[in-house]
Enzyme design. Structure first.
Site, PDB file in Angstrom:
ATOM      1  N   ASN A 153      33.366  33.100  44.102  1.00  0.00           N
ATOM      2  CA  ASN A 153      33.931  33.495  45.390  1.00  0.00           C
ATOM      3  C   ASN A 153      33.310  34.808  45.853  1.00  0.00           C
ATOM      4  O   ASN A 153      33.488  35.850  45.212  1.00  0.00           O
ATOM      5  CB  ASN A 153      35.440  33.643  45.265  1.00  0.00           C
ATOM      6  N   ARG A 159      46.154  31.883  37.407  1.00  0.00           N
ATOM      7  CA  ARG A 159      47.020  31.307  38.430  1.00  0.00           C
ATOM      8  C   ARG A 159      47.498  29.943  37.921  1.00  0.00           C
ATOM      9  O   ARG A 159      46.718  29.010  37.820  1.00  0.00           O
ATOM     10  CB  ARG A 159      46.263  31.225  39.751  1.00  0.00           C
ATOM     11  N   LYS A 186      36.465  17.912  45.983  1.00  0.00           N
ATOM     12  CA  LYS A 186      36.832  18.885  47.012  1.00  0.00           C
ATOM     13  C   LYS A 186      35.683  19.095  47.977  1.00  0.00           C
ATOM     14  O   LYS A 186      34.518  18.898  47.633  1.00  0.00           O
ATOM     15  CB  LYS A 186      37.232  20.211  46.370  1.00  0.00           C
ATOM     16  N   ARG A 234      41.143  33.996  37.627  1.00  0.00           N
ATOM     17  CA  ARG A 234      40.295  34.732  38.566  1.00  0.00           C
ATOM     18  C   ARG A 234      39.783  35.983  37.849  1.00  0.00           C
ATOM     19  O   ARG A 234      40.542  36.870  37.483  1.00  0.00           O
ATOM     20  CB  ARG A 234      41.091  35.104  39.817  1.00  0.00           C
ATOM     21  N   ASP A 244      36.053  31.899  39.339  1.00  0.00           N
ATOM     22  CA  ASP A 244      37.159  31.021  38.951  1.00  0.00           C
ATOM     23  C   ASP A 244      36.764  30.303  37.670  1.00  0.00           C
ATOM     24  O   ASP A 244      35.723  29.625  37.623  1.00  0.00           O
ATOM     25  CB  ASP A 244      37.471  30.014  40.052  1.00  0.00           C
ATOM     26  N   GLU A 250      34.004  28.060  40.324  1.00  0.00           N
ATOM     27  CA  GLU A 250      33.619  28.577  41.635  1.00  0.00           C
ATOM     28  C   GLU A 250      33.173  30.027  41.506  1.00  0.00           C
ATOM     29  O   GLU A 250      33.605  30.744  40.596  1.00  0.00           O
ATOM     30  CB  GLU A 250      34.776  28.494  42.648  1.00  0.00           C
ATOM     31  N   ARG A 260      47.285  22.213  41.283  1.00  0.00           N
ATOM     32  CA  ARG A 260      46.462  23.340  41.710  1.00  0.00           C
ATOM     33  C   ARG A 260      47.126  24.660  41.325  1.00  0.00           C
ATOM     34  O   ARG A 260      48.328  24.822  41.510  1.00  0.00           O
ATOM     35  CB  ARG A 260      46.234  23.303  43.224  1.00  0.00           C
ATOM     36  N   LYS A 298      31.288  26.927  46.341  1.00  0.00           N
ATOM     37  CA  LYS A 298      31.351  25.789  45.416  1.00  0.00           C
ATOM     38  C   LYS A 298      29.984  25.553  44.776  1.00  0.00           C
ATOM     39  O   LYS A 298      29.882  25.273  43.578  1.00  0.00           O
ATOM     40  CB  LYS A 298      31.800  24.526  46.154  1.00  0.00           C
TER      41      LYS A 298
END
Length: 323
Positions: free
Chosen positions: A284, A226, A161, A211, A274, A282, A234, A126
């Protein structure tokens, strides 16, 4: 050159091979004639300053009824000739961090570790995005519920979050005047004790949380959007989102160009960005996914791209390696 791929992952018997990127990597390594070894969960250790692992020979098959076979366990040091894939899922808790310290010892002994263990310790998924503020929506990281509440009121609507979640867990969409806002913030911060990230809500989420995969700093040409389903905001696949492959936009490529060189410098060979709309949310680095979905939709071999990159850079200095 590497002769053996050693994989550190969550229990292989519980994965869904149609969606598991680690499994795609193992299939590709086996196709290239590399031996596979599976680190038995909890099997990393240190003896006399040397990184060791409890290993079982591994064979994989693209068969949902019988996708793996393990041989008898053995115990040995990690070192030259080993390519270690560190693919444990978050949370990045104390046990995860301890394993990265052991893998740093393996790296110093001559193993190649992907992604680099120092980078895994340094790059919270994050917080790492916020190292590239030109790419990010307005964001605040704080333990103070009062400050987070003021942020929500400033922007009208926000997503809040925890810093250590995955798969969309414990992510809240909230707005100014939400009667649950106080309790959401109290719960996430644990009474002003735990850091929380708040980001301005991006309505473009209805078109998908994209992604974007980076291999050695370079983006794959397609991303997986997504898309939230039903009454869910979400887009995470783990939260029921639908995956739809798309070519990268010019803005996606710009974000990848902003982020990619620094990630490559830190030894982050396989990364998932993301992106919602035009904004990075984000970075990842622990166990990014979506290889299998993009391969199936576009006839790609992303794991092949990864191993091509690893072969190109074999023998070159990399982050965390001894001089």
């Amino acid at each position: 050159m590497h002769s053996e791929v050693v994989v550190v992952m969550d229990p292989i018997g519980s994965i869904r091979i149609a969606k598991d990127s680690t499994f795609a990597m193992l299939l590709e390594a086996q196709r290239r004639g590399l031996r596979l070894s599976y680190v038995v969960p909890g099997g990393l250790s240190v003896a006399h300053g040397v990184a060791q692992a409890r290993l079982a020979p591994l064979t994989v098959r693209d068969d949902p009824a019988a996708w793996y076979e393990l041989g008898p366990e053995s115990h040995r040091a990690l070192g030259p000739g080993d390519l270690v894939l560190m693919r444990k899922d978050p949370p990045v808790d104390a046990e995860f961090l301890h394993d990265t310290h052991i893998l740093s010892l393996a790296q110093r002994a001559g193993a190649r570790v992907v992604n680099d263990p120092q980078g895994l310790r340094d790059m919270n998924e994050k917080l790492a995005a916020l190292e590239f503020p030109q790419c990010c929506p307005p964001s605040l990281v704080s333990r103070e519920a009062r400050a987070l509440k003021a942020f929500v009121h400033e922007h009208g609507e926000a997503v809040v979050k925890p810093l250590d979640g995955m798969g969309g867990r414990s992510i809240f969409r909230t707005r100014a005047g939400d009667p649950n806002l106080n309790v959401i913030l109290e719960t996430l911060t644990g009474g002003d004790q735990s850091l929380v990230v708040a980001q301005r809500y991006l309505p473009e989420i209805v078109d998908g949380d994209k992604r974007i995969l980076l291999v050695d700093g370079e983006p794959v040409d397609y991303c997986l959007a997504r898309i939230p389903q039903g009454d869910e905001f979400r887009g995470n696949l783990a939260a029921g989102g639908r995956g739809e492959g798309r070519p990268l936009t010019a803005r996606d490529r710009w974000i990848a160009a902003q982020v990619g060189p620094e990630l490559k410098r830190r030894g982050m060979v396989f990364v998932g960005l993301d992106v919602i709309g035009d904004w990075l949310t984000e970075v990842n680095v622990t166990s990014p996914t979506c290889i299998r979905e993009l391969d199936a939709q576009f006839g790609l071999n992303i794991a092949g791209m990864l191993f091509d990159a690893l072969e190109r850079t074999a023998g070159q200095p990399h982050a965390g390696a001894p001089d």
